[in-house]
Design a protein around this motif. Sequence first.
Motif, PDB file in Angstrom:
ATOM      1  N   SER A  65       0.837  -1.189   0.000  1.00 22.54           N
ATOM      2  CA  SER A  65       0.000   0.000   0.000  1.00 22.54           C
ATOM      3  C   SER A  65       0.877   1.245   0.000  1.00 22.54           C
ATOM      4  O   SER A  65       2.018   1.221   0.454  1.00 22.54           O
ATOM      5  N   HIS A  66       0.325   2.321  -0.555  1.00 20.95           N
ATOM      6  CA  HIS A  66       1.013   3.618  -0.596  1.00 20.95           C
ATOM      7  C   HIS A  66      -0.023   4.677  -0.256  1.00 20.95           C
ATOM      8  O   HIS A  66      -1.125   4.659  -0.784  1.00 20.95           O
ATOM      9  N   PHE A  67       0.339   5.606   0.603  1.00 23.61           N
ATOM     10  CA  PHE A  67      -0.624   6.584   1.096  1.00 23.61           C
ATOM     11  C   PHE A  67      -0.992   7.649   0.070  1.00 23.61           C
ATOM     12  O   PHE A  67      -2.054   8.248   0.160  1.00 23.61           O
ATOM     13  N   ARG A  68      -0.088   7.926  -0.883  1.00 25.22           N
ATOM     14  CA  ARG A  68      -0.292   9.059  -1.793  1.00 25.22           C
ATOM     15  C   ARG A  68      -0.604  10.314  -0.962  1.00 25.22           C
ATOM     16  O   ARG A  68       0.050  10.584   0.013  1.00 25.22           O
ATOM     17  N   MET A  69      -1.605  11.088  -1.375  1.00 22.34           N
ATOM     18  CA  MET A  69      -1.862  12.358  -0.692  1.00 22.34           C
ATOM     19  C   MET A  69      -2.739  12.216   0.548  1.00 22.34           C
ATOM     20  O   MET A  69      -2.588  12.963   1.520  1.00 22.34           O
ATOM     21  N   ASP A  70      -3.691  11.284   0.513  1.00 17.49           N
ATOM     22  CA  ASP A  70      -4.705  11.276   1.573  1.00 17.49           C
ATOM     23  C   ASP A  70      -4.959   9.908   2.190  1.00 17.49           C
ATOM     24  O   ASP A  70      -5.907   9.737   2.956  1.00 17.49           O
ATOM     25  N   GLY A  71      -4.135   8.919   1.885  1.00 14.90           N
ATOM     26  CA  GLY A  71      -4.355   7.592   2.436  1.00 14.90           C
ATOM     27  C   GLY A  71      -3.908   7.469   3.882  1.00 14.90           C
ATOM     28  O   GLY A  71      -3.110   8.257   4.389  1.00 14.90           O
ATOM     29  N   ALA A  72      -4.432   6.463   4.568  1.00  8.62           N
ATOM     30  CA  ALA A  72      -4.067   6.236   5.973  1.00  8.62           C
ATOM     31  C   ALA A  72      -4.551   4.864   6.406  1.00  8.62           C
ATOM     32  O   ALA A  72      -5.537   4.340   5.881  1.00  8.62           O
ATOM     33  N   TRP A  73      -3.839   4.275   7.369  1.00  8.94           N
ATOM     34  CA  TRP A  73      -4.281   3.071   8.066  1.00  8.94           C
ATOM     35  C   TRP A  73      -4.683   3.474   9.474  1.00  8.94           C
ATOM     36  O   TRP A  73      -3.932   4.177  10.159  1.00  8.94           O
ATOM     37  N   HIS A  74      -5.848   3.011   9.911  1.00  9.99           N
ATOM     38  CA  HIS A  74      -6.311   3.281  11.277  1.00  9.99           C
ATOM     39  C   HIS A  74      -6.501   1.959  12.030  1.00  9.99           C
ATOM     40  O   HIS A  74      -6.892   0.948  11.439  1.00  9.99           O
ATOM     41  N   LEU A  75      -6.263   2.019  13.322  1.00 11.13           N
ATOM     42  CA  LEU A  75      -6.484   0.875  14.211  1.00 11.13           C
ATOM     43  C   LEU A  75      -7.675   1.172  15.125  1.00 11.13           C
ATOM     44  O   LEU A  75      -7.751   2.251  15.726  1.00 11.13           O
ATOM     45  N   TYR A  76      -8.591   0.210  15.205  1.00 16.03           N
ATOM     46  CA  TYR A  76      -9.766   0.386  16.059  1.00 16.03           C
ATOM     47  C   TYR A  76     -10.008  -0.876  16.884  1.00 16.03           C
ATOM     48  O   TYR A  76      -9.570  -1.979  16.523  1.00 16.03           O
ATOM     49  N   ARG A  77     -10.745  -0.706  17.966  1.00 16.92           N
ATOM     50  CA  ARG A  77     -11.281  -1.833  18.712  1.00 16.92           C
ATOM     51  C   ARG A  77     -12.618  -2.228  18.077  1.00 16.92           C
ATOM     52  O   ARG A  77     -13.290  -1.382  17.480  1.00 16.92           O
ATOM     53  N   PRO A  78     -12.990  -3.491  18.172  1.00 15.78           N
ATOM     54  CA  PRO A  78     -14.285  -3.898  17.616  1.00 15.78           C
ATOM     55  C   PRO A  78     -15.417  -3.033  18.170  1.00 15.78           C
ATOM     56  O   PRO A  78     -15.513  -2.808  19.379  1.00 15.78           O
ATOM     57  N   GLY A  79     -16.262  -2.510  17.278  1.00 22.40           N
ATOM     58  CA  GLY A  79     -17.380  -1.675  17.684  1.00 22.40           C
ATOM     59  C   GLY A  79     -17.055  -0.205  17.827  1.00 22.40           C
ATOM     60  O   GLY A  79     -17.968   0.624  17.970  1.00 22.40           O
TER      61      GLY A  79
END
Length: 265
Positions: A65-79
Amino acid sequence: MPEGDTVFLAGHRLNEALAGRTLVRGELRHPRWATADLGGREVSEVRSVGKHLFTRFSDGLSLHSHFRMDGAWHLYRPGERWKRPVHQVRALLEIVDRVVVGFALHDLELLPTAHEDRIVGHLGPDLLAEGWSDAHETEAVARLVTEPDRELGLALLDQRVVAGIGNLYKAEVCFLLGVSPWSAVRTVDARDAVRLSRKLLLANAWHPEQTTTGLSVRGRQHWVFERQGRPCLRCGTRVRVSGQGAGVRERPAYWCPRCQPGPIA
């Protein structure tokens, strides 16, 4: 476009959450990979290479994956409520106790881990590479001086020279070296430029806040970056901005006319 330290931190956080865990759900909401099912695969590690991110699986497959200008990975808890809209989701990787969501990832690709060089093999040394050595530094210097008359700002942004520098660090490195972004590479000590670039990236690699001044106070984190029309933090002269580069590669260049002698736009 996110800097290399932003991608590095994202990779570190994803690696902490996913490494050694098996996906209970793995969807790619991308036209090319919409039928791919990553569920049931074990994640071996997540690693950044410059501004590229690889999620590697134990069966020898990698998700690039590559973020380019506006990409992102987020981490969440279920729910937990997501911070960006569902229509921006391009990847969804879920384990029992965490949900990893890739937003606005325009560049996604599944490929054999052994073939990752097809994507990143042309890059210069990664300034945040694990095990950075004198050999890495020497190679980076050699690549930087290959075109001695090239504008320094453009050379620093060229990922084939060194991987990880974005527009923020380009501006700040030029300022701290005391030259404008339009100054020729030959006007600076290339080794100093490489060492300074790595130092700034390393200083911000383990937290999301980015400062090059050592200050965390809002409006004082950077010497010239995005400070157009405001006083230079060193001399008080108003910081200027102008485009550098051509076409889709044009980026704003920030500089202090007093602190950074040399060609200006």
